[in-house]
Design an enzyme around this catalytic site. Sequence first.
Site, PDB file in Angstrom:
ATOM      1  N   VAL A  20       0.832  -1.200   0.000  1.00 56.32           N
ATOM      2  CA  VAL A  20       0.000   0.000   0.000  1.00 56.32           C
ATOM      3  C   VAL A  20       0.872   1.257   0.000  1.00 56.32           C
ATOM      4  O   VAL A  20       0.556   2.243  -0.664  1.00 56.32           O
ATOM      5  CB  VAL A  20      -0.989  -0.008   1.187  1.00 56.32           C
ATOM      6  CG1 VAL A  20      -1.866   1.237   1.179  1.00 56.32           C
ATOM      7  CG2 VAL A  20      -1.866  -1.257   1.142  1.00 56.32           C
ATOM      8  N   CYS A  21       2.001   1.210   0.711  1.00 52.39           N
ATOM      9  CA  CYS A  21       2.911   2.366   0.716  1.00 52.39           C
ATOM     10  C   CYS A  21       3.453   2.618  -0.686  1.00 52.39           C
ATOM     11  O   CYS A  21       3.536   3.763  -1.126  1.00 52.39           O
ATOM     12  CB  CYS A  21       4.062   2.133   1.696  1.00 52.39           C
ATOM     13  SG  CYS A  21       3.512   2.019   3.420  1.00 52.39           S
ATOM     14  N   THR A  22       3.788   1.558  -1.377  1.00 52.47           N
ATOM     15  CA  THR A  22       4.288   1.698  -2.739  1.00 52.47           C
ATOM     16  C   THR A  22       3.201   2.270  -3.644  1.00 52.47           C
ATOM     17  O   THR A  22       3.469   3.166  -4.456  1.00 52.47           O
ATOM     18  CB  THR A  22       4.816   0.348  -3.254  1.00 52.47           C
ATOM     19  OG1 THR A  22       5.879  -0.084  -2.386  1.00 52.47           O
ATOM     20  CG2 THR A  22       5.332   0.452  -4.674  1.00 52.47           C
TER      21      THR A  22
END
Length: 155
Positions: A44-46
Amino acid sequence: MSLKKGDKAPSFTLFNTEKKKVSLEDFKGKNLIIHFFPAAFTGVCTAQLCTMRDDLGYYTKLGAEVVGISVDSLFTLNKYKEEQKYNFDLLSDFNKETSQAFKSYYDTFAFDMKGVAKRAAFVIDKEGVIQYAEVLESAGDLPNFAAIKSTLEQI
């Protein structure tokens, strides 16, 4: 108590992946988008940061700069930035002070990790005032990119 529109953004000075100090004051006279994220190399961060990478031209046209902040080391962030070809600074909040100042902080995160940045997005205007603040309780959620764009278009 969380930060909200109209609040003065907390001051910070953090190291970027080039081992240079970057401060909120460096952006005076510019609009700034800050993205807090829990951990480099996670799905999700990516997705969050790749969305910003891919739309950077749009933000630049609106006179905004972008930074990403996590509690990862600057060495980890350097590898992550290189691998994902991010075209904006990633800043290391290894000491967790900035995440706490922005009220974007998990005392305990997944796998009993202590002191991790929450996923959050802030738009700070040229005078250092918060115009948009979104701190997500669920690390699986993404910020509202349309609201970020709308805020920038209005300031």
